[in-house]
Design an enzyme around this catalytic site. Structure first.
Site, PDB file in Angstrom:
ATOM      1  N   LYS A  97       4.817   0.726   8.958  1.00 43.57           N
ATOM      2  CA  LYS A  97       5.219   1.824   8.059  1.00 43.57           C
ATOM      3  C   LYS A  97       4.340   3.314   8.972  1.00 43.57           C
ATOM      4  O   LYS A  97       4.812   4.488   8.946  1.00 43.57           O
ATOM      5  CB  LYS A  97       4.149   2.034   6.926  1.00 43.57           C
ATOM      6  CG  LYS A  97       5.101   1.404   5.909  1.00 43.57           C
ATOM      7  CD  LYS A  97       4.327   1.214   4.460  1.00 43.57           C
ATOM      8  CE  LYS A  97       3.246   0.076   4.539  1.00 43.57           C
ATOM      9  NZ  LYS A  97       2.473  -0.351   3.092  1.00 43.57           N
ATOM     10  N   GLU A 130       0.953  -1.174  -0.105  1.00 45.59           N
ATOM     11  CA  GLU A 130      -0.017  -0.094   0.077  1.00 45.59           C
ATOM     12  C   GLU A 130       0.990   1.225  -0.106  1.00 45.59           C
ATOM     13  O   GLU A 130       1.848   1.238   0.762  1.00 45.59           O
ATOM     14  CB  GLU A 130      -0.927  -0.175   1.194  1.00 45.59           C
ATOM     15  CG  GLU A 130      -1.995   1.209   1.170  1.00 45.59           C
ATOM     16  CD  GLU A 130      -2.818   1.305   2.438  1.00 45.59           C
ATOM     17  OE1 GLU A 130      -2.771   0.312   3.183  1.00 45.59           O
ATOM     18  OE2 GLU A 130      -3.482   2.241   2.523  1.00 45.59           O
ATOM     19  N   ARG A 156       5.555 -12.843   9.389  1.00 44.19           N
ATOM     20  CA  ARG A 156       6.108 -11.721   9.012  1.00 44.19           C
ATOM     21  C   ARG A 156       7.488 -11.584   9.905  1.00 44.19           C
ATOM     22  O   ARG A 156       7.596 -12.154  10.902  1.00 44.19           O
ATOM     23  CB  ARG A 156       5.448 -10.415   9.365  1.00 44.19           C
ATOM     24  CG  ARG A 156       5.067 -10.257  11.030  1.00 44.19           C
ATOM     25  CD  ARG A 156       3.943  -9.217  11.179  1.00 44.19           C
ATOM     26  NE  ARG A 156       4.252  -7.789  10.642  1.00 44.19           N
ATOM     27  CZ  ARG A 156       3.564  -7.297   9.783  1.00 44.19           C
ATOM     28  NH1 ARG A 156       2.487  -7.838   9.125  1.00 44.19           N
ATOM     29  NH2 ARG A 156       3.741  -5.952   9.446  1.00 44.19           N
TER      30      ARG A 156
HETATM   31  P1  ATP Z   1       3.042  -1.908   7.644  1.00 38.95           P
HETATM   32  O1  ATP Z   1       2.233  -2.268   8.803  1.00 38.95           O
HETATM   33  O2  ATP Z   1       4.559  -1.752   7.885  1.00 38.95           O
HETATM   34  O3  ATP Z   1       2.523  -0.781   6.687  1.00 38.95           O
HETATM   35  P2  ATP Z   1       1.686  -3.704   5.825  1.00 38.95           P
HETATM   36  O4  ATP Z   1       1.648  -5.209   5.947  1.00 38.95           O
HETATM   37  O5  ATP Z   1       0.542  -2.913   6.052  1.00 38.95           O
HETATM   38  O6  ATP Z   1       2.985  -3.236   6.729  1.00 38.95           O
HETATM   39  P3  ATP Z   1       1.711  -3.371   2.957  1.00 38.95           P
HETATM   40  O7  ATP Z   1       2.181  -2.350   2.200  1.00 38.95           O
HETATM   41  O8  ATP Z   1       0.273  -3.909   2.859  1.00 38.95           O
HETATM   42  O9  ATP Z   1       2.468  -3.052   4.415  1.00 38.95           O
HETATM   43  O10 ATP Z   1       2.533  -4.921   2.775  1.00 38.95           O
HETATM   44  C1  ATP Z   1       2.877  -5.066   1.589  1.00 38.95           C
HETATM   45  C2  ATP Z   1       3.381  -6.710   1.471  1.00 38.95           C
HETATM   46  O11 ATP Z   1       4.619  -6.840   2.314  1.00 38.95           O
HETATM   47  C3  ATP Z   1       2.398  -7.615   2.376  1.00 38.95           C
HETATM   48  O12 ATP Z   1       2.103  -8.597   1.297  1.00 38.95           O
HETATM   49  C4  ATP Z   1       2.908  -7.805   3.525  1.00 38.95           C
HETATM   50  O13 ATP Z   1       2.452  -9.052   3.963  1.00 38.95           O
HETATM   51  C5  ATP Z   1       3.991  -7.600   3.542  1.00 38.95           C
HETATM   52  N1  ATP Z   1       5.055  -7.375   4.617  1.00 38.95           N
HETATM   53  C6  ATP Z   1       4.615  -6.199   5.464  1.00 38.95           C
HETATM   54  N2  ATP Z   1       5.226  -6.214   6.499  1.00 38.95           N
HETATM   55  C7  ATP Z   1       6.000  -7.420   6.475  1.00 38.95           C
HETATM   56  C8  ATP Z   1       7.026  -8.122   7.700  1.00 38.95           C
HETATM   57  N3  ATP Z   1       7.402  -7.495   8.679  1.00 38.95           N
HETATM   58  N4  ATP Z   1       7.482  -9.194   7.068  1.00 38.95           N
HETATM   59  C9  ATP Z   1       7.097  -9.916   5.990  1.00 38.95           C
HETATM   60  N5  ATP Z   1       6.124  -9.298   5.015  1.00 38.95           N
HETATM   61  C10 ATP Z   1       5.726  -8.094   5.449  1.00 38.95           C
HETATM   62 MG    MG Z   2      -0.996  -1.921   5.523  1.00 32.99          MG
END
Ligand code: ATP
Ligand code: MG
Length: 555
Positions: free
Chosen positions: A270, A35, A260
């Protein structure tokens, strides 16, 4: 050599192999779906390396897809940074997509659900919806709007789209099962009103699909075969499958969850990282103390080190906490072979060789790599006045101190033996300069065997050395054994995470240094030329990592 570690087997690979062998798919398609609401971090790197790696290994396809269905927090700045970071990491995508380009299809699918009697417009507000939802132990209660007719729902949904209602006044919900043991299936919201401009579709829409509805449709449209996401989405899988089925998507993706990445001394979200930027705890998303890809890059991490780390931590179904020293281990491994050696003095103390001819400069041959002769030698200027590290001199030595102190002799790396003869102090009694004599016979490489010294220290030539700033880092977040989960991370910020020093670096090695070039400053660590603060007048070095650690990699 630090070659890319080959992915060992993991449960996701086994699923793929099965699907290929059974003929369910003849080609796999994976995706990385960020995102665009912030910069990517090391956790995202794990997902990029995994998804792009699987596509490469099985000769499939890998897409970069911006999951940009929530206009409120998204921005084109983030879109650009994400592209840059994925590219830099070597996550070469076959195609790039924006979920917002599917808004028309998603809207059509919502209409389809309404017509099938599987979605309804609900007037309950957010609090009421929460109350009606029940809990893990209590079933939910049906909304009074649940039994609206198809016609009424179509009309109200159309009026939502036309902008007749305010944010939150109405939502579209899937009509599934209010008593399902899985709370996600209790009539989840699939569309909401948001009168907000979208970075891509501008003001075309004022209703936006929710993640759980949008994501499976995005995957299906792109023909994703294996939709890999993190463990929190395990309970959402029945809804994912419901959406794919009831929206009658042609292609059926399979969601697979993995744990994760969580790391000690690191916040990995983020939202939290944005808070550090907004509250100016750091100097931007690319601050070298940040676990963002651009921060790690500015810190001096190489993509090879990050990729090897991501591969080594592996893929599993169980959440765990990775020691951040493991990431350091991989950059040390990589730079060990890549970074040329050089001498830098971080906390300078002047050393004058009183019996060395004034005005003379000689060029000494010094090896470019301590362990690798093929890296050759360079010529380093040496003259009467030098700088050494303050900590390499002690007026009153402690036990087992083998470096310089009055009367003691040490080797200057690649040069001569020097013996301390005099200590010069200022009015306050601080040592400002030390005087030594040198022994011409002891030149490095001359085969001198007359006597031995116990210490070797590094130095730079005062006349020719370049002034430089050195930035040393400590963890930004302090945490205990259990990591930082569940704690307010702003209370755990390390006030001493940045230490700026003014010193000198030898002229020869850094003559053509460009931002992101890396060096091993002997005895001081691996450093990189900072890409933000370095100017033509001033060199700024970031310490990537110290040279040694007690960390051991478990194989
Ligand atoms: P954040 O909470 O940091 O914003 P998010 O999962 O909301 O992380 P996205 O942009 O939705 O962030 O994630 C894109 C991809 O990265 C998703 O498929 C998610 O599963 C993966 N991802 C995000 N954080 C991790 C992590 N700590 N370890 C492994 N994969 C991750
Ligand atoms: Mg997210």
């Amino acid at each position: 050599m630090c070659n890319e570690i080959n992915n060992s087997s993991n449960f996701i690979k086994n699923i793929i192999i099965e699907d290929l062998n059974s003929g369910k798919h003849d080609k796999i398609v994976t995706r990385f779906p960020p995102e665009p609401n912030g910069y990517l971090h090391i956790g995202h790197a794990k997902s990029i390396v995994l998804n792009s790696g699987l596509a490469k290994e099985f000769k499939g396809k890998f897409n970069l897809r911006f999951d940009d269905t929530n206009p409120i927090k998204e921005d084109t700045e983030y879109v650009e940074s994400i592209k840059e970071d994925v590219k830099w990491l070597g996550g070469n995508w076959d195609e790039i997509f924006f979920a917002s380009n599917y808004f028309d299809t998603m809207y059509e699918k919502a209409l389809l659900l309404i017509k099938k009697g599987l979605a309804y417009v609900c007037d309950l507000n957010a609090d009421e919806i929460r109350q009606y939802r029940g809990s893990l132990t209590e079933p939910g209660k049906e909304s009074p709007y649940r039994n609206r007719t198809v016609e009424e729902n179509l009309e109200l949904f159309e009026r939502m789209r036309q902008g007749e209602f305010k944010d939150g006044e109405k939502v579209l919900r899937a009509k599934i099962d209010m008593v399902s043991p899985n709370i996600n299936m209790r009539d989840p919201i699939i569309y909401r009103i948001a009168h907000t401009e979208h970075h891509n579709t501008k003001d075309k829409w004022c209703i936006y699909p929710m993640y759980d509805f949008a994501h499976p449709i995005e995957d299906a449209i792109e023909g994703i075969t294996h939709s890999i996401c993190t463990l929190e989405f395990e309970d959402h899988r029945p809804l994912y499958d419901w959406v794919v089925r009831e929206c009658e998507m042609e292609s059926v993706p399979r969601q697979i969850e993995f744990a994760r990445l969580n790391m000690t001394n690191t916040v990995m979200s983020k939202r939290k990282l944005k808070q550090l930027v907004d509250e100016k705890v750091v100097d931007g998303w690319d601050d070298p103390r940040m676990p963002t890809i651009c921060g790690l890059r500015r810190r001096g991490y190489t993509k090879e080190a990050i990729r090897n780390f991501c591969t080594a931590i592996g893929v599993s179904k169980a959440n765990s906490l990775v020691d951040s020293q493991m990431l350091e281990y991989f950059i040390r491994e990589d730079l060990q072979t890549k970074a040329p050696a050089a001498m830098a003095v971080l906390r300078p103390l002047k050393l004058v060789i009183t019996n060395y001819e004034e005005g003379k400069t000689e060029m000494l041959e010094i090896e470019n790599h301590a362990k690798d002769e093929t890296k050759g030698k360079r010529l380093v200027p040496f003259s009467r006045e030098l700088y050494i590290e303050r900590e390499d001199f002690m007026e009153v030595p402690v036990k087992k101190y083998f470096r310089l102190f009055p009367g003691n002799e040490v080797r200057l790396k690649g040069a001569y033996f020097v013996k301390c003869t005099e200590v010069i102090k200022d009015d306050k009694g601080e040592v400002v300069e030390i005087h030594c004599t040198y022994d011409k016979e002891t030149k490095s490489g001359s085969g001198f065997t007359g006597r031995k010294v116990k210490g070797t220290i590094h130095w730079v030539d005062a006349k020719t050395a370049k002034k430089a700033e050195f930035r040393l880092f400590e963890p930004l977040i302090l945490d205990d054994e259990e990591g930082n989960e569940g704690k307010n991370f702003l209370d755990q910020i390390n006030p001493d995470s940045l230490n700026i020093l003014e010193g000198f670096v030898e002229k020869t090695a850094i003559e053509d240094a460009k931002p992101e070039d890396k060096f091993q400053f002997i005895r001081n660590g691996f450093f990189t030329v900072d890409s933000k603060y370095t100017t033509t007048e001033k060199l700024v070095f970031n310490r990537v990592v110290s040279l040694k650690s007690s960390f051991k990699l478990m194989k």
